[in-house]
Design a protein around this motif. Structure first.
Motif, PDB file in Angstrom:
ATOM      1  N   LEU A   1     -39.960  88.281   8.062  1.00  0.00           N
ATOM      2  CA  LEU A   1     -38.767  89.119   7.992  1.00  0.00           C
ATOM      3  C   LEU A   1     -37.561  88.429   8.628  1.00  0.00           C
ATOM      4  N   LEU A   2     -37.800  87.693   9.732  1.00  0.00           N
ATOM      5  CA  LEU A   2     -36.708  86.956  10.375  1.00  0.00           C
ATOM      6  C   LEU A   2     -36.138  85.896   9.439  1.00  0.00           C
TER       7      LEU A   2
ATOM      8  N   LEU B   1     -34.127  87.506   6.777  1.00  0.00           N
ATOM      9  CA  LEU B   1     -32.838  87.949   7.305  1.00  0.00           C
ATOM     10  C   LEU B   1     -31.871  86.773   7.419  1.00  0.00           C
TER      11      LEU B   1
ATOM     12  N   ARG C   1     -31.000  85.703   3.889  1.00  0.00           N
ATOM     13  CA  ARG C   1     -30.398  86.798   3.122  1.00  0.00           C
ATOM     14  C   ARG C   1     -30.808  86.734   1.654  1.00  0.00           C
TER      15      ARG C   1
END
Length: 291
Positions: free
Chosen positions: A46-47, A50, A53
């Motif tokens: 998930l990092l 993020l 993007r």
């Protein structure tokens, strides 16, 4: 960037993986293998998503769950089962067959050649790892043996398919997608089969941060980048550096003795890494599929 620099950067991944045993046994709560694996994969994925993007297209989800399942869910699950049921030396030696499996699968799926150089490096590397980590007290548990073999096959297949199913995105994005998919598959299994974690200490938190941020997000970025730039047959022998790092850390940090046979095994491992890494790129380019 030169091939030597690419190999050196990729080699940092298995060297960092070699710290996992020390970190897990000294910093993490005992008895939560699937939860640890899920918390290692999902936050890291998930990092990265993020940071980049970038969400995967719906039509790529099937491939991503296959890759995440092979590289993380099945591999890490089998790895922990083997670690719990086998002496570490037996598990590491069985896992060392992975380069041989990669060579066969790469010839089958990527059209690469089975060269004497690569086969010699793979076979000798297994012997080097055995000398490095296999002690006279080693005992076989057939469930553990099967788990170690399943893990080796899963990681080998995942590495080859990562090359074959190469999307036109950065290695950072691809690593984030795969880690997230693997974590999503692991999380419900961990919630069903394992109790809730106890309150985390500062040491526990530091261990999770190391395994997730460095041992997953960073290492799999450089590993998948190496697969894309050099091919799985060139980088897979670097995996022998993982048990070598674990043994060296045991000597440096835990004050464990090194026998002459272990030193010989270390020299063989280093020679096989150099021999395997000096092979040429795969003859066939990855099959790039637009997301």
């Amino acid at each position: 960037m030169s091939r030597t620099v690419d190999l050196a950067l990729t080699a940092t991944a298995p060297m960092i993986w070699g710290t996992s045993y020390l970190v897990t046994t000294n910093l993490l709560p005992d008895g939560y293998p699937l939860t640890v694996a899920a918390l290692r994969a999902l936050p890291a994925g998930l990092l990265l998503m993020l940071l980049t993007r970038s969400l995967p297209p719906v039509r790529w989800l099937g491939r991503l769950f296959v890759l995440g399942g092979l590289n993380f869910s099945v591999f890490w699950g089998a790895l922990f089962i083997a670690a719990y049921r086998l002496p570490g030396g037996v598990a590491a030696t069985l896992g060392a067959i992975q380069p041989l499996i990669v060579l066969y699968l790469s010839s089958l799926l990527l059209g690469t050649s089975l060269t004497a150089r690569n086969l010699t490096a793979a076979v000798a590397g297994i012997g080097g790892v055995a000398l490095l980590v296999l002690g006279p007290e080693a005992q076989l548990d057939w469930t553990g043996v099967l788990a170690a073999l399943v893990g080796a096959v899963a990681m080998a297949m995942g590495s080859v398919l990562t090359r074959r199913w190469q999307p036109p995105v950065s290695a950072l994005t691809f690593a984030g997608w795969q880690l997230t998919a693997g974590g999503v598959l692991l999380l419900p299994v961990a919630l069903i089969l394992e109790p809730a974690l106890p309150p985390l200490t500062l040491a526990n938190t530091a261990g999770f941060v190391w395994l997730g941020l460095v041992g997953a997000a960073f290492t799999y970025f450089v590993w998948f980048r190496g697969i894309a730039r050099l091919g799985p047959t060139a980088i897979t022998p670097l995996g022998f550096l993982s048990p070598l790092t674990a043994v060296v850390l045991g000597w440096l940090v835990l004050d464990q003795a090194l026998s002459p046979l272990q030193i010989l095994g270390a020299l063989i491992v280093l020679s096989c890494v150099a021999l395997g890494g000096s092979s040429g790129k795969p003859a066939q380019a990855p099959v790039t599929v637009k997301p």
